[in-house]
Design a protein around this motif. Sequence first.
Motif, mmCIF file in Angstrom:
data_model
loop_
_atom_site.group_PDB
_atom_site.id
_atom_site.type_symbol
_atom_site.label_atom_id
_atom_site.label_comp_id
_atom_site.label_asym_id
_atom_site.label_seq_id
_atom_site.Cartn_x
_atom_site.Cartn_y
_atom_site.Cartn_z
ATOM 1 N N PHE A 1 109.734 31.492 67.100
ATOM 2 C CA PHE A 1 108.694 31.280 68.097
ATOM 3 C C PHE A 1 108.992 30.023 68.903
ATOM 4 N N ALA A 2 108.408 29.960 70.082
ATOM 5 C CA ALA A 2 108.670 28.837 70.987
ATOM 6 C C ALA A 2 107.878 27.596 70.607
ATOM 7 N N SER A 3 106.788 27.754 69.846
ATOM 8 C CA SER A 3 105.945 26.605 69.502
ATOM 9 C C SER A 3 105.175 26.909 68.230
ATOM 10 N N TRP A 4 104.605 25.851 67.638
ATOM 11 C CA TRP A 4 103.758 26.039 66.460
ATOM 12 C C TRP A 4 102.569 26.926 66.814
ATOM 13 N N GLU A 5 101.993 26.727 67.985
ATOM 14 C CA GLU A 5 100.834 27.511 68.398
ATOM 15 C C GLU A 5 101.151 28.994 68.494
ATOM 16 N N GLU A 6 102.304 29.341 69.064
ATOM 17 C CA GLU A 6 102.682 30.755 69.182
ATOM 18 C C GLU A 6 102.840 31.372 67.801
ATOM 19 N N ALA A 7 103.455 30.638 66.880
ATOM 20 C CA ALA A 7 103.626 31.142 65.516
ATOM 21 C C ALA A 7 102.275 31.307 64.831
ATOM 22 N N ALA A 8 101.334 30.380 65.082
ATOM 23 C CA ALA A 8 100.014 30.457 64.472
ATOM 24 C C ALA A 8 99.246 31.678 64.969
#
Length: 233
Positions: free
Chosen positions: A91-98
């Motif tokens: 994923f591109a960021s922690w938020e996208e993975a979350a």
Amino acid sequence: MAVDLGILKTRNEIRWGRAKPTRDFSAVARRLVAPTAKARYQAVSARTGVPWAFIAVAHERESSQNWAGSLAQGDPYDKVSTHVPAGRGPFASWEEAAVDALVNCAPRAARNKDWSIGGTLTMLEQYNGLGYAGKDKPSPYIWSGTDQYVAGKYVRDGVYDPNAVDKQLGCAGLLLAMMALDPSISFDGNHMHMPVAPAPTAPSSKPSVTSPAPGSLGAFIASILSAIFKRNK
């Protein structure tokens, strides 16, 4: 043996009403409700409908609030995950993975409609797995660090040790400590996430003599002058 989620919810509600901390949750709770962290959790909440406090305690349990670790299982979010749920990312960021963890991975917390304390704790327990409920044991994922848990832990997938003690702090105690610090956290069962408002769009340029604001006197005069010049061409 299948777990009756209604019974589990009732048991979690009873335990919540009785729970007393046996360890200090305050330092970790302060870290989870810190403004910068809270803003990131709220951004994910706005996209999924999952309360930000749920996201915060799951993040702590899965990776000790490591922003490089996926909310799903703590694996690096910028690589394909190897632990359950495996095969997610990168994923591109922690938020996208979350968002992926909450929307696309079991138990798909974004689909939950019951954010009462019983519903919240039961969803958190499902997030970790129902192995403890299947043994009629309190889950350390929820109750570690309170008097509702003494011992018993899955030391690896499918392997339960009745004498092992979970060293991490459980979600229930974390939520209690967070609520003492941040009164906005509640579990009335009617959680509604607030969408992130788009930033106001600034005008491309300020009105001027050569570029008057639409509808202004300057615009009216400019239109007259333009008509005169066209007539004299």
